[in-house]
Scaffold this motif. Structure first.
Motif, PDB file in Angstrom:
ATOM      1  N   ALA A   1       0.819  -1.223   0.000  1.00 23.56           N
ATOM      2  CA  ALA A   1       0.000   0.000   0.000  1.00 23.56           C
ATOM      3  C   ALA A   1       0.848   1.267   0.000  1.00 23.56           C
ATOM      4  CB  ALA A   1      -0.950  -0.003   1.197  1.00 23.56           C
ATOM      5  N   THR A   2       2.043   1.201   0.558  1.00 23.92           N
ATOM      6  CA  THR A   2       2.881   2.396   0.625  1.00 23.92           C
ATOM      7  C   THR A   2       3.813   2.535  -0.578  1.00 23.92           C
ATOM      8  OG1 THR A   2       4.519   1.247   1.991  1.00 23.92           O
ATOM      9  CG2 THR A   2       2.811   2.511   3.142  1.00 23.92           C
ATOM     10  N   SER A   3       3.773   1.568  -1.493  1.00 20.39           N
ATOM     11  CA  SER A   3       4.574   1.703  -2.714  1.00 20.39           C
ATOM     12  C   SER A   3       3.778   2.502  -3.739  1.00 20.39           C
ATOM     13  CB  SER A   3       4.951   0.334  -3.272  1.00 20.39           C
ATOM     14  OG  SER A   3       3.819  -0.316  -3.782  1.00 20.39           O
ATOM     15  N   VAL A   4       4.487   3.241  -4.567  1.00 24.40           N
ATOM     16  CA  VAL A   4       3.845   4.078  -5.566  1.00 24.40           C
ATOM     17  C   VAL A   4       4.489   3.801  -6.920  1.00 24.40           C
ATOM     18  CG1 VAL A   4       3.378   6.443  -6.285  1.00 24.40           C
ATOM     19  CG2 VAL A   4       3.394   5.870  -3.851  1.00 24.40           C
ATOM     20  N   PRO A   5       3.677   3.424  -7.917  1.00 25.50           N
ATOM     21  CA  PRO A   5       4.255   3.205  -9.246  1.00 25.50           C
ATOM     22  C   PRO A   5       4.837   4.502  -9.800  1.00 25.50           C
ATOM     23  CG  PRO A   5       2.002   2.364  -9.132  1.00 25.50           C
ATOM     24  CD  PRO A   5       2.253   3.153  -7.884  1.00 25.50           C
ATOM     25  N   ILE A   6       5.939   4.370 -10.499  1.00 29.56           N
ATOM     26  CA  ILE A   6       6.566   5.530 -11.134  1.00 29.56           C
ATOM     27  C   ILE A   6       6.191   5.495 -12.605  1.00 29.56           C
ATOM     28  CG2 ILE A   6       8.755   6.604 -11.741  1.00 29.56           C
ATOM     29  CD1 ILE A   6       9.881   5.359  -9.193  1.00 29.56           C
ATOM     30  N   ARG A   7       5.653   6.570 -13.080  1.00 26.43           N
ATOM     31  CA  ARG A   7       5.257   6.657 -14.483  1.00 26.43           C
ATOM     32  C   ARG A   7       6.477   7.032 -15.314  1.00 26.43           C
ATOM     33  NH1 ARG A   7       1.710   3.594 -13.267  1.00 26.43           N
ATOM     34  NH2 ARG A   7      -0.016   4.353 -12.077  1.00 26.43           N
ATOM     35  N   SER A   8       6.603   6.459 -16.478  1.00 19.26           N
ATOM     36  CA  SER A   8       7.779   6.682 -17.312  1.00 19.26           C
ATOM     37  C   SER A   8       7.931   8.129 -17.743  1.00 19.26           C
ATOM     38  CB  SER A   8       7.735   5.773 -18.539  1.00 19.26           C
ATOM     39  OG  SER A   8       6.576   6.056 -19.296  1.00 19.26           O
TER      40      SER A   8
END
Length: 136
Positions: A112-119
């Motif tokens: 839940a605390t991870s956030v995807p990084i957008r390219s």
């Protein structure tokens, strides 16, 4: 305070002890494993029937060792997140008897605390090449 020496030991009631029941037993490991999607994670079962799950970016690792991790004193679960150049990672272990519900709660919080990084988002220089979080 006075002490009654005629009655050695101590006396109490169930209510005063505030007895509880506690979650015990290994439980169902599926509740841990089912939190991972094929889209974001890879799962491998090795020749010892130990299970290894990695995030596709290689920063998260979960290992489940039903009979204990070789070379340890009964490690049953290992959760690790690799740090960045600016912030160290961490590692958490649970023994083979830790209830799966407890491990599942920790895994849920980590995910839940991870956030995807957008390219299309620039990566701040202080984060290195693959940050753990949008703000590193």
């Amino acid at each position: 305070m006075t002490v009654d020496t005629a009655k050695p030991g101590f006396s109490t009631t169930i209510e005063a002890l505030r007895l509880r029941t506690w979650l015990l037993g290994t439980g169902n490991q599926g509740i841990v494993i089912d939190q991972f999607t094929d889209e974001d994670f890879k799962l491998v079962v090795d020749d010892r029937a130990d299970m290894h799950i990695n995030s596709r970016d290689g920063r998260f690792y979960l290992g489940w060792f039903p009979t204990g991790r070789p070379g340890t004193d009964g490690d049953g679960w290992v959760i690790a997140v690799t740090g960045t150049a600016a912030v160290p990672g961490y590692r958490v272990t649970f023994d083979t008897e830790t209830p799966a519900q407890v491990v599942a709660a920790v895994v849920a919080e980590v995910i839940a605390t991870s956030v995807p990084i957008r390219s299309h988002s620039p990566i701040p220089a202080e984060c290195g090449t693959i940050p753990a979080h949008a703000s590193c």
